[in-house]
Design a protein around this motif. Structure first.
Motif, short mmCIF file in Angstrom:
data_model
loop_
_atom_site.label_atom_id
_atom_site.label_comp_id
_atom_site.label_asym_id
_atom_site.label_seq_id
_atom_site.Cartn_x
_atom_site.Cartn_y
_atom_site.Cartn_z
N ILE A 30 0.96 -1.21 0.06
CA ILE A 30 0.14 0.19 0.09
C ILE A 30 0.88 1.22 0.12
CG2 ILE A 30 -1.59 1.39 1.47
CD1 ILE A 30 -3.02 -1.39 2.39
N ASN A 31 2.04 1.41 0.83
CA ASN A 31 2.73 2.39 0.92
C ASN A 31 3.52 2.39 -0.53
OD1 ASN A 31 2.22 3.43 3.34
ND2 ASN A 31 3.88 2.22 4.52
N ILE A 32 3.93 1.64 -0.92
CA ILE A 32 4.81 1.72 -2.38
C ILE A 32 3.65 2.18 -3.43
CG2 ILE A 32 5.46 0.31 -4.23
CD1 ILE A 32 6.75 -1.58 -2.32
N TYR A 33 2.42 1.78 -3.57
CA TYR A 33 1.52 2.41 -4.31
C TYR A 33 1.38 3.78 -4.15
CZ TYR A 33 -2.99 3.15 -6.28
OH TYR A 33 -4.02 3.37 -7.18
N LEU A 34 0.90 4.20 -2.77
CA LEU A 34 0.85 5.58 -2.36
C LEU A 34 1.94 6.56 -2.85
CD1 LEU A 34 -0.97 5.35 0.78
CD2 LEU A 34 -2.07 5.98 -1.19
N VAL A 35 3.20 6.08 -2.45
CA VAL A 35 4.22 6.67 -2.86
C VAL A 35 4.30 7.17 -4.76
CG1 VAL A 35 6.71 6.65 -2.92
CG2 VAL A 35 5.68 6.29 -0.96
N GLN A 36 4.11 5.95 -5.26
CA GLN A 36 4.23 5.95 -6.51
C GLN A 36 3.17 7.02 -7.12
OE1 GLN A 36 6.54 5.08 -8.87
NE2 GLN A 36 5.22 5.96 -10.38
N LYS A 37 1.83 6.89 -6.58
CA LYS A 37 0.80 7.60 -6.87
C LYS A 37 1.18 9.26 -6.82
CE LYS A 37 -2.33 5.38 -9.07
NZ LYS A 37 -2.37 5.68 -10.63
N ALA A 151 -1.71 15.69 2.17
CA ALA A 151 -1.59 16.64 1.27
C ALA A 151 0.09 16.84 0.66
CB ALA A 151 -1.75 18.20 1.94
N THR A 152 0.04 16.93 -0.47
CA THR A 152 1.45 17.46 -1.23
C THR A 152 1.30 19.11 -1.28
OG1 THR A 152 1.37 15.43 -2.74
CG2 THR A 152 2.46 17.33 -3.54
N LEU A 153 2.63 19.42 -0.58
CA LEU A 153 2.78 20.75 -0.29
C LEU A 153 3.73 21.44 -1.25
CD1 LEU A 153 3.14 20.36 3.61
CD2 LEU A 153 0.95 21.19 2.31
N VAL A 154 3.56 22.54 -1.55
CA VAL A 154 4.50 23.60 -2.46
C VAL A 154 5.16 24.79 -1.54
CG1 VAL A 154 4.87 24.84 -4.50
CG2 VAL A 154 3.33 22.92 -4.57
N TYR A 155 6.34 24.84 -1.01
CA TYR A 155 6.91 25.66 -0.28
C TYR A 155 7.81 26.63 -1.44
CZ TYR A 155 5.84 24.11 4.34
OH TYR A 155 5.56 23.92 5.58
N GLU A 156 7.57 27.85 -0.92
CA GLU A 156 8.35 28.89 -1.86
C GLU A 156 9.10 29.44 -0.59
OE1 GLU A 156 6.15 31.73 -4.71
OE2 GLU A 156 4.76 30.07 -4.62
N ILE A 157 10.60 29.45 -0.71
CA ILE A 157 11.17 29.88 0.21
C ILE A 157 12.35 30.76 -0.06
CG2 ILE A 157 13.20 28.74 1.89
CD1 ILE A 157 10.69 27.63 2.47
N ASN A 158 12.56 31.85 0.85
CA ASN A 158 13.50 32.70 0.73
C ASN A 158 14.35 32.85 1.88
OD1 ASN A 158 15.03 35.04 -0.10
ND2 ASN A 158 13.57 36.48 0.34
N ILE A 159 15.46 32.63 2.05
CA ILE A 159 16.30 32.61 3.08
C ILE A 159 16.83 34.06 3.76
CG2 ILE A 159 18.71 31.91 4.32
CD1 ILE A 159 16.40 29.64 3.56
N VAL A 160 16.28 34.45 4.80
CA VAL A 160 16.59 35.85 5.18
C VAL A 160 18.03 36.05 5.90
CG1 VAL A 160 15.75 37.85 6.72
CG2 VAL A 160 14.20 36.44 5.05
#
Length: 163
Positions: A30-37, A151-160
């Motif tokens: 199940i984990n292999i399947y979910l990671v691939q999806k 959830a798959t997350l999108v991070y936009e990062i700017n190091i201050v």
């Protein structure tokens, strides 16, 4: 007729036996399947957005917009950064504009594993986009606030700043 009603009512109320729990091999599959999806969903997103991203061995997707200057961020560094965290559909979950800059000590702040890994690819002043599959983000449960389960997350990062 009364006998038929009593028998049919009684049979519907009898408890059903619980199904056998999945064994270790079932869970691994199940984990292999979910990671691939998840990987396929991220690849589709990248293709639609026409972004050139690399994938790390762990499954973190990244685009270094600006590497920054100086030494790479490492364990125990205090890092201050601006960020936007959104879902793949563009829904904004968190941002430094609303929630303030994040300040973390790398390796000791309980950050998502994918974000920890991504920050180590940058130097002070660096900028990047990271895509974290669920297993490198908030996992099966989400954060119980704004980030849903798996959830798959999108991070936009700017190091201050890095100390």
């Amino acid at each position: 007729l009364i006998f038929f009603v009593m028998v049919s009512c009684r049979n519907g109320n009898e408890p059903r036996p619980a199904p056998d729990p999945p064994d270790r091999k079932d869970l691994e599959n199940i984990n292999i399947y979910l990671v691939q999806k998840d990987r396929e969903i991220i690849q589709s997103y990248i293709e639609r957005k026409k972004i050139k991203m690399a994938e790390s061995e762990s499954g973190l997707w990244f685009l270094i917009v600006k590497k920054g200057e100086g030494e790479y961020i490492k364990e125990n560094d205090t890092v201050v950064f601006d960020y936007k965290c959104s879902l793949l559909d563009g829904t904004l979950c968190y941002s430094s504009e609303v929630d303030g800059q994040k300040e973390v000590i790398l390796g000791r702040s309980g950050l998502e594993a994918g974000l920890e890994e991504g920050l180590r690819l940058l130097k002070p002043g660096g900028e990047a986009v990271f895509i974290l599959p669920p297993f490198l983000g908030y996992g099966l449960l989400g954060d119980q606030k704004k980030i849903p389960a798996r959830a798959t997350l999108v991070y936009e990062i700017n190091i201050v700043k890095v100390n």
